[in-house]
Motif scaffolding. Structure first.
Motif, PDB file in Angstrom:
ATOM      1  N   LYS A 328      -0.108  10.220  -1.106  1.00 12.51           N
ATOM      2  CA  LYS A 328       0.750   9.140  -1.609  1.00 12.51           C
ATOM      3  C   LYS A 328       1.235   9.491  -3.024  1.00 12.51           C
ATOM      4  O   LYS A 328       0.532  10.169  -3.775  1.00 12.51           O
ATOM      5  N   LEU A 385      11.169   5.956  -5.757  1.00 13.29           N
ATOM      6  CA  LEU A 385      10.439   5.032  -4.867  1.00 13.29           C
ATOM      7  C   LEU A 385       9.031   5.521  -4.510  1.00 13.29           C
ATOM      8  O   LEU A 385       8.749   5.881  -3.351  1.00 13.29           O
ATOM      9  N   PRO A 386       8.147   5.566  -5.502  1.00  9.84           N
ATOM     10  CA  PRO A 386       6.762   5.999  -5.222  1.00  9.84           C
ATOM     11  C   PRO A 386       6.037   4.979  -4.340  1.00  9.84           C
ATOM     12  O   PRO A 386       6.529   3.869  -4.135  1.00  9.84           O
ATOM     13  N   ASP A 387       4.863   5.375  -3.840  1.00  8.41           N
ATOM     14  CA  ASP A 387       4.077   4.430  -3.023  1.00  8.41           C
ATOM     15  C   ASP A 387       3.383   3.402  -3.922  1.00  8.41           C
ATOM     16  O   ASP A 387       3.240   2.251  -3.538  1.00  8.41           O
ATOM     17  N   TYR A 388       2.941   3.853  -5.085  1.00  8.85           N
ATOM     18  CA  TYR A 388       2.205   2.954  -6.003  1.00  8.85           C
ATOM     19  C   TYR A 388       2.724   3.130  -7.428  1.00  8.85           C
ATOM     20  O   TYR A 388       2.991   4.262  -7.857  1.00  8.85           O
ATOM     21  N   PHE A 407      11.817  -2.010  -5.781  1.00  6.54           N
ATOM     22  CA  PHE A 407      10.641  -1.140  -5.572  1.00  6.54           C
ATOM     23  C   PHE A 407       9.678  -1.795  -4.571  1.00  6.54           C
ATOM     24  O   PHE A 407       9.248  -1.170  -3.589  1.00  6.54           O
ATOM     25  N   HIS A 408       9.383  -3.055  -4.792  1.00  2.00           N
ATOM     26  CA  HIS A 408       8.433  -3.763  -3.926  1.00  2.00           C
ATOM     27  C   HIS A 408       9.049  -4.018  -2.556  1.00  2.00           C
ATOM     28  O   HIS A 408       8.387  -3.836  -1.519  1.00  2.00           O
ATOM     29  N   GLY A 412       6.974  -0.355  -2.027  1.00  2.00           N
ATOM     30  CA  GLY A 412       6.131   0.097  -3.145  1.00  2.00           C
ATOM     31  C   GLY A 412       5.096  -0.964  -3.518  1.00  2.00           C
ATOM     32  O   GLY A 412       5.357  -2.159  -3.385  1.00  2.00           O
ATOM     33  N   LYS A 413       3.942  -0.515  -3.959  1.00  3.21           N
ATOM     34  CA  LYS A 413       2.878  -1.462  -4.329  1.00  3.21           C
ATOM     35  C   LYS A 413       2.566  -1.342  -5.823  1.00  3.21           C
ATOM     36  O   LYS A 413       2.506  -0.239  -6.362  1.00  3.21           O
ATOM     37  N   TRP A 414       2.332  -2.488  -6.439  1.00  4.30           N
ATOM     38  CA  TRP A 414       1.938  -2.517  -7.848  1.00  4.30           C
ATOM     39  C   TRP A 414       0.426  -2.454  -7.973  1.00  4.30           C
ATOM     40  O   TRP A 414      -0.276  -3.113  -7.197  1.00  4.30           O
TER      41      TRP A 414
END
Ligand code: DWN
Length: 424
Positions: A328, A385-388, A407-408, A412-414
């Motif tokens: 990820k 657009l990273p995963d986290y 992003f979300h 994507g997750k914060w």
């Protein structure tokens, strides 16, 4: 680069010259000034939190990062003082112009007005790039600023916020009085915890203020830091972890006294210490005694803080490593001073956190202190657009999450590290 700090800057405990002295305070407390400061939290050698460097810049290096507690007045303070000339020589932190900060400025202007009426003359100590001065000027104040970071006072002057690029000391205080007179209000936002010699700072405040002047010092509140275990606010710029009790102790025997204390949510929980001259006829607000009564910043609380901080560092490091192993993509958001603390304490590498994005031009396209992770512009989040994304500017999390909706929405997750590590 740094010197050892062994004497409490609020009450003088640990001073070798005062070895056998005991001091009684107005509150009837007897201080044993021969006692030593007690270590309560140790991160070992750490890089300077704002030492963001480009390819041709020389790194400042590492310095010990250990918090010591005064057994008398309870002030927590670092065991070393890094030279301000090193810390602030080319300072990249600029006051946020975010909606959260603008709301905070409006709040403090209102609260200061409640005490100082329709104030005009303002001196801002640690005025940075002039953002607060410009806000106050829009509302009719006449401001002068002072800050040792000349790269920022240059910007402030260009923006119309008249600023002196030098340290606030007896010399500059005298110059300000001679050229501008004594102000109605003095504001120092997030500067007092950065000052080594508090006694001399108070003497300069005495010098630059009149009997009617309201002095407003905003600092991160140690009780909020302990409550939320925001250990990432422990770094070399923050020499003290301020309680109302410690400041009360500092002001004994000076011309100034605490007048009122206000609490704000900014920067994870801060207080505004409002000071007046003892000769002022304004009665002391009941908030002062209330804050002192309720404060508990004891060694036991610091011990619990230290254990919990270690647990959270391990937790975040394992979480990020596990995601990186799964392939990820993890990035950081906000190249805050706090980001330096997390990245280094977790010993993270750029193969694990690809970049940290930030809207500050002074930090972009440089690398983070210690970890050497690159700093990108804010747009990198939606481009890559990273995963986290780990929100290292967690004190602005609500605003950032709302702003970065794409992003979300795209999956994507914060990861929010404080006050509890959570994934959203
Ligand atoms: O006392 C201090 C405090 C007040 O500020 C200093 N010694 C240093 C500094 O600490 P920090 O760097 O942890 O502060 P911030 O304000 O939490 O940093 C937030 C970072 O995030 C800044 O580099 C700006 C960035 N940011 C962003 O990229 N997008 C912030 C917001 C709100 C955004 O939308």
């Amino acid at each position: 680069m740094y010197k050892l700090h062994t004497t409490c800057r609020a009450c003088g405990t640990g001073n070798p010259v005062l070895k056998t002295l005991k001091q009684s305070t107005a509150a009837g407390t007897v201080y044993d000034l021969a006692a030593s400061l007690v270590p309560v939290f140790d991160l070992g050698p750490m890089p300077l939190a704002n030492d963001f460097c480009g390819p041709d810049d020389e790194r400042a290096g590492y310095a010990p990062l250990k918090v010591m507690l005064c057994p008398n007045c309870g002030l927590a303070q670092l065991s070393v003082v890094v030279s301000p000339q090193v810390l602030y020589r080319n300072y990249p932190y600029v006051t946020s112009n975010s909606a959260t900060m603008r709301k905070h400025f409006a709040d403090i202007r209102y609260d200061i007005g409640e005490e100082a009426g329709d104030f005009k003359g303002v001196l801002e100590i640690g005025s940075n790039d002039g953002t607060l001065m410009l806000f106050l000027q829009e509302h009719g104040a006449k401001c002068i600023g002072i800050d040792p970071a000349t790269n920022l006072t240059e910007i402030a002057n260009k923006r119309g916020a008249y600023s002196l690029g030098t340290m606030f000391d007896a010399y500059s205080a005298d110059l300000i009085v001679t050229t501008h007179g004594k102000p109605d209000v003095i504001i120092g936002r997030h500067v007092f915890a950065h000052v080594d010699n508090w006694k001399s700072f108070v003497r300069c405040l005495e010098l630059v203020s009149a009997a009617h002047t309201l002095i407003c010092l905003e600092v991160p509140y140690v009780i909020d830091q302990l409550d939320s275990v925001s250990w990432d606010q422990v770094y070399h710029e923050h020499l003290s972890y301020v309680s109302v009790r410690a400041v009360d102790s500092l002001l004994h025997g000076t011309a100034l006294r605490l007048h009122k204390v206000k609490h704000y949510g900014i920067h994870g929980g801060s207080i505004m210490l409002m000071l007046r001259h003892r000769e002022s006829e304004e009665p002391v607000n009941e908030s002062v005694a209330k804050f002192i009564e309720q404060e508990n910043a004891s060694a036991d609380r610091w011990a619990a803080f230290s254990i919990e901080a270690r647990r959270r560092i391990d937790q975040l490091a394992s979480f990020i490593r596990a995601r990186a192993t799964e392939g990820k993509m993890v990035v950081g958001y906000g190249a805050s001073a706090k980001s330096t603390q997390w990245l280094n304490a977790c010993k993270l590498h750029k193969s694990e956190v690809r970049f940290v994005c930030d809207n500050t031009p002074q930090k972009q396209y440089k690398t983070c202190p210690g970890s050497e992770i690159p700093v990108a512009d804010e747009g990198a989040l939606t481009r890559e657009l990273p995963d986290y994304a780990v929100c290292f500017a967690w004190n602005f999390a609500e605003e950032i999450i709302a702003k970065e909706k794409i992003f979300h929405d795209k999956g994507g997750k914060w990861v929010i590290p404080v006050p509890q590590i959570k994934v959203l």
